[in-house]
Design a protein around this motif. Structure first.
Motif, PDB file in Angstrom:
ATOM      1  N   GLY A 177       0.830  -1.199   0.000  1.00  0.00           N
ATOM      2  CA  GLY A 177       0.000   0.000   0.000  1.00  0.00           C
ATOM      3  C   GLY A 177       0.864   1.249   0.000  1.00  0.00           C
ATOM      4  N   LYS A 178       0.548   2.148  -0.922  1.00  0.00           N
ATOM      5  CA  LYS A 178       1.278   3.427  -0.995  1.00  0.00           C
ATOM      6  C   LYS A 178       0.356   4.531  -0.511  1.00  0.00           C
ATOM      7  CE  LYS A 178       2.131   5.498  -5.013  1.00  0.00           C
ATOM      8  NZ  LYS A 178       2.534   5.417  -6.412  1.00  0.00           N
ATOM      9  N   MET A 179       0.827   5.226   0.507  1.00  0.00           N
ATOM     10  CA  MET A 179      -0.017   6.257   1.133  1.00  0.00           C
ATOM     11  C   MET A 179       0.438   7.631   0.697  1.00  0.00           C
ATOM     12  SD  MET A 179       0.068   4.966   5.060  1.00  0.00           S
ATOM     13  CE  MET A 179       1.824   4.842   5.165  1.00  0.00           C
ATOM     14  N   TRP A 214       5.516   5.633   0.691  1.00  0.00           N
ATOM     15  CA  TRP A 214       4.983   6.986   0.807  1.00  0.00           C
ATOM     16  C   TRP A 214       5.097   7.692  -0.533  1.00  0.00           C
ATOM     17  CZ3 TRP A 214       7.452   8.565   6.050  1.00  0.00           C
ATOM     18  CH2 TRP A 214       6.442   8.789   6.993  1.00  0.00           C
ATOM     19  N   ASP A 215       4.008   8.311  -0.966  1.00  0.00           N
ATOM     20  CA  ASP A 215       4.034   9.161  -2.154  1.00  0.00           C
ATOM     21  C   ASP A 215       4.112  10.610  -1.693  1.00  0.00           C
ATOM     22  OD1 ASP A 215       3.561  10.630  -4.463  1.00  0.00           O
ATOM     23  OD2 ASP A 215       2.310   9.039  -5.306  1.00  0.00           O
ATOM     24  N   CYS A 216       5.228  11.256  -1.950  1.00  0.00           N
ATOM     25  CA  CYS A 216       5.439  12.624  -1.432  1.00  0.00           C
ATOM     26  C   CYS A 216       5.067  13.705  -2.442  1.00  0.00           C
ATOM     27  CB  CYS A 216       6.888  12.799  -0.993  1.00  0.00           C
ATOM     28  SG  CYS A 216       7.436  11.484   0.110  1.00  0.00           S
ATOM     29  N   LEU A 240      10.364   5.648  -1.023  1.00  0.00           N
ATOM     30  CA  LEU A 240       9.989   7.052  -0.891  1.00  0.00           C
ATOM     31  C   LEU A 240       9.783   7.536  -2.320  1.00  0.00           C
ATOM     32  CD1 LEU A 240       9.876   9.137   1.503  1.00  0.00           C
ATOM     33  CD2 LEU A 240      12.123   9.914   0.724  1.00  0.00           C
ATOM     34  N   GLU A 241       8.559   7.991  -2.611  1.00  0.00           N
ATOM     35  CA  GLU A 241       8.230   8.341  -3.998  1.00  0.00           C
ATOM     36  C   GLU A 241       8.188   9.843  -4.219  1.00  0.00           C
ATOM     37  OE1 GLU A 241       5.264   5.990  -5.904  1.00  0.00           O
ATOM     38  OE2 GLU A 241       4.308   7.732  -6.837  1.00  0.00           O
ATOM     39  N   GLU A 242       8.792  10.248  -5.282  1.00  0.00           N
ATOM     40  CA  GLU A 242       8.737  11.617  -5.810  1.00  0.00           C
ATOM     41  C   GLU A 242       8.826  12.688  -4.721  1.00  0.00           C
ATOM     42  OE1 GLU A 242       5.269  12.802  -8.099  1.00  0.00           O
ATOM     43  OE2 GLU A 242       6.537  13.629  -9.675  1.00  0.00           O
ATOM     44  N   PRO A 243       9.878  12.624  -3.882  1.00  0.00           N
ATOM     45  CA  PRO A 243       9.961  13.605  -2.796  1.00  0.00           C
ATOM     46  C   PRO A 243      10.279  15.021  -3.266  1.00  0.00           C
ATOM     47  CG  PRO A 243      11.875  12.152  -2.788  1.00  0.00           C
ATOM     48  CD  PRO A 243      10.928  11.591  -3.787  1.00  0.00           C
ATOM     49  N   GLY A 268       9.239   9.690 -11.479  1.00  0.00           N
ATOM     50  CA  GLY A 268       9.083   9.653 -12.941  1.00  0.00           C
ATOM     51  C   GLY A 268       7.682   9.928 -13.447  1.00  0.00           C
ATOM     52  N   GLU A 269       6.676   9.976 -12.548  1.00  0.00           N
ATOM     53  CA  GLU A 269       5.332  10.144 -13.105  1.00  0.00           C
ATOM     54  C   GLU A 269       5.149  11.501 -13.768  1.00  0.00           C
ATOM     55  OE1 GLU A 269       3.404   9.670  -9.130  1.00  0.00           O
ATOM     56  OE2 GLU A 269       2.067  11.235  -9.854  1.00  0.00           O
ATOM     57  N   HIS A 270       5.948  12.504 -13.360  1.00  0.00           N
ATOM     58  CA  HIS A 270       5.856  13.807 -14.019  1.00  0.00           C
ATOM     59  C   HIS A 270       7.050  14.064 -14.945  1.00  0.00           C
ATOM     60  CE1 HIS A 270       3.133  14.312 -10.485  1.00  0.00           C
ATOM     61  NE2 HIS A 270       2.359  14.722 -11.470  1.00  0.00           N
ATOM     62  N   PRO A 318       4.876   1.589 -14.112  1.00  0.00           N
ATOM     63  CA  PRO A 318       4.190   2.801 -14.545  1.00  0.00           C
ATOM     64  C   PRO A 318       3.186   3.323 -13.524  1.00  0.00           C
ATOM     65  CG  PRO A 318       4.282   1.216 -16.331  1.00  0.00           C
ATOM     66  CD  PRO A 318       4.766   0.506 -15.092  1.00  0.00           C
ATOM     67  N   HIS A 319       3.030   4.625 -13.576  1.00  0.00           N
ATOM     68  CA  HIS A 319       2.069   5.311 -12.712  1.00  0.00           C
ATOM     69  C   HIS A 319       0.648   5.045 -13.220  1.00  0.00           C
ATOM     70  CE1 HIS A 319      -0.276   9.144 -11.900  1.00  0.00           C
ATOM     71  NE2 HIS A 319      -0.005   8.694 -10.704  1.00  0.00           N
ATOM     72  N   GLY A 320      -0.221   4.569 -12.337  1.00  0.00           N
ATOM     73  CA  GLY A 320      -1.666   4.436 -12.620  1.00  0.00           C
ATOM     74  C   GLY A 320      -2.002   4.008 -14.043  1.00  0.00           C
TER      75      GLY A 320
HETATM   76 MG   LIG Z   1       3.028   9.149  -7.292  1.00  0.00          MG
END
Ligand SMILES: [Mg+2]
Ligand SMILES: C[C@H](O)[C@H](O)CC(=O)C(=O)O
Length: 394
Positions: A177-179, A214-216, A240-243, A268-270, A318-320
């Motif tokens: 789970g990513k919060m 964690w998605d930051c 730790l995602e996209e801090p 990388g999602e952006h 990949p993102h979503g």
């Molecule tokens: Mg994200």
């Protein structure tokens, strides 16, 4: 097969919220509940991402019709400005071209928009056109997109869930789970302690073996991220995602060296195009790359990004993006699992990500999914969602 040509391209905006612009939700939704963002430092923009305009673009639907009447479509976040780019600029590279000229069309769209494009909105639009072309080719050949991409390398997809309730995601069979991170650096030490307390409470609920991330969402500074990661290590944070903001390649490089051993850095999602991902890879910015196929340049560019990442030993998750990602992930050995975005307002049940826009969108059951072999991406536009062709051809 008879060579089919593209007869017409049409760009639509969507009246209803949701769809590809999944942040555009009404009423309470966990995805817009005090999530730390690059704007959180400004009073008045802390509580809601809609307040600073995260939902201003809306969904863009691109339909491409072949000369036999077959229609493929793709979606992204780009709304009316995106529709303008398709109708007034990109249509010229599509109409009259062979349906199979996907590489050439991509190259022409990219090169012709370099003077105002390269990233962001324009790449979202190019992505939607590219997805529509793959969907159309699949429908014409009566094959799922994953077959066009070389075929599946495994029988089913395995998912982690993104949402506010990893404990419920665990019960639903997901592998992790990513919060969202709720408190940004502007909330000081108290905010940092509140973040860590949330993680600790979630670890208590899910036990030791369930992945927690964690998605930051671009909200931190490096020094804060180092301290947050250090504190989170005691609770087994997997990544730790996209801090940091996406352009801070140097910050990502340095932060990755400062994380506790074993904790992964993802982003990388952006980011978009092979050039952006080359920077991330060459500079050693991340362990897992997370391109969004609806934003990074579509399937055509994701193929290149993935090959580049593979050569660097990096994973691509990949993102979503639901089916648009799934058809890619199932064909790649360096994409071992997928993300599922929990779009139920309380993150307490599995619902289709692009609802209400798409019909036939498959969802994971017990955290797993066997992709149907329906032609194209296997989804249809919901006739009950009104589409508006807002931009007239000049
Ligand atoms: Mg994200
Ligand atoms: C939850 C995140 O803030 C964002 O809304 C989605 C995202 O970045 C992700 O799924 O990854």
């Amino acid at each position: 097969m008879t060579e089919r040509r593209i007869a017409q391209v049409r760009a639509y905006t969507v009246g209803a919220g949701g769809g590809a612009d999944y942040h555009d939700q009404q009423g309470y939704h966990w995805i817009d509940d005090h999530i730390a963002t690059p704007m959180s430092r400004y009073p008045g923009y802390e509580q809601s991402r809609r307040s600073f305009g995260l939902n201003v673009l809306g969904t863009l639907v691109v339909q491409i019709e072949a000369d036999d009447g077959t229609v493929g479509f793709g979606v992204t976040t780009a709304g009316e400005p995106g529709a303008w780019i398709v109708e007034r600029h990109l249509a010229r590279f599509l109409e009259g071209a062979p349906v199979t000229a996907i590489e050439k069309i991509w190259d022409q769209m990219f090169r012709s928009t370099l003077f105002y494009g390269r990233k962001g909105l324009v790449l979202n639009v190019i992505s939607a056109v590219d997805l529509a072309l793959y969907d159309l080719l699949g429908r014409l050949r009566q094959e799922p997109v994953y077959a066009l991409l070389g075929g599946a390398v495994r029988d089913e997809l395995t998912f982690y869930a993104t949402g506010a309730r990893p404990d419920l995601a665990q019960q639903l069979g997901f592998i992790g789970g990513k919060m969202p991170l709720h408190h940004g650096p502007h909330e000081g030490e108290a905010g940092l302690r509140a973040n860590v307390a949330e993680l600790a409470a979630m670890r208590e609920k899910v036990g030791d073996d369930f992945w927690l991330m964690w998605d930051c969402w671009m909200s931190l500074e490096r020094e804060y991220a180092v301290r947050l990661a250090g504190a989170a290590n005691a609770y087994g944070l997997k990544w730790l995602e996209e801090p940091l903001i996406p352009d801070d390649y140097w910050g990502y490089r340095d932060l990755r060296r400062q994380l506790p051993p074993g904790m992964l850095l993802t982003t990388g999602e952006h980011e978009s195009t092979r050039y952006g991902f080359r920077m991330l890879l060459e500079m050693g910015c991340a362990d897992i790359l997370q391109p969004d196929v609806g934003w990074c340049g579509g399937i055509t560019e994701l193929i290149r990004i993935s090959a580049l990442a593979d050569a660097y030993g990096a994973l691509v998750v990949p993102h979503g993006s639901s089916v648009y990602s799934y058809h890619f992930v199932i064909t790649r050995t360096n994409s071992p699992f997928s993300e599922f975005l929990m779009m139920a307002p309380e993150a307490d049940e599995v619902v289709p990500m692009f609802q209400p826009l798409l019909l036939g969108e498959p969802v994971p059951v017990d955290g797993r999914l066997r992709l149907p072999d329906t032609p194209g991406f296997g989804v249809e536009l919901n006739p009950e969602v009104p589409l508006v062709r807002a931009v007239a051809r000049s």
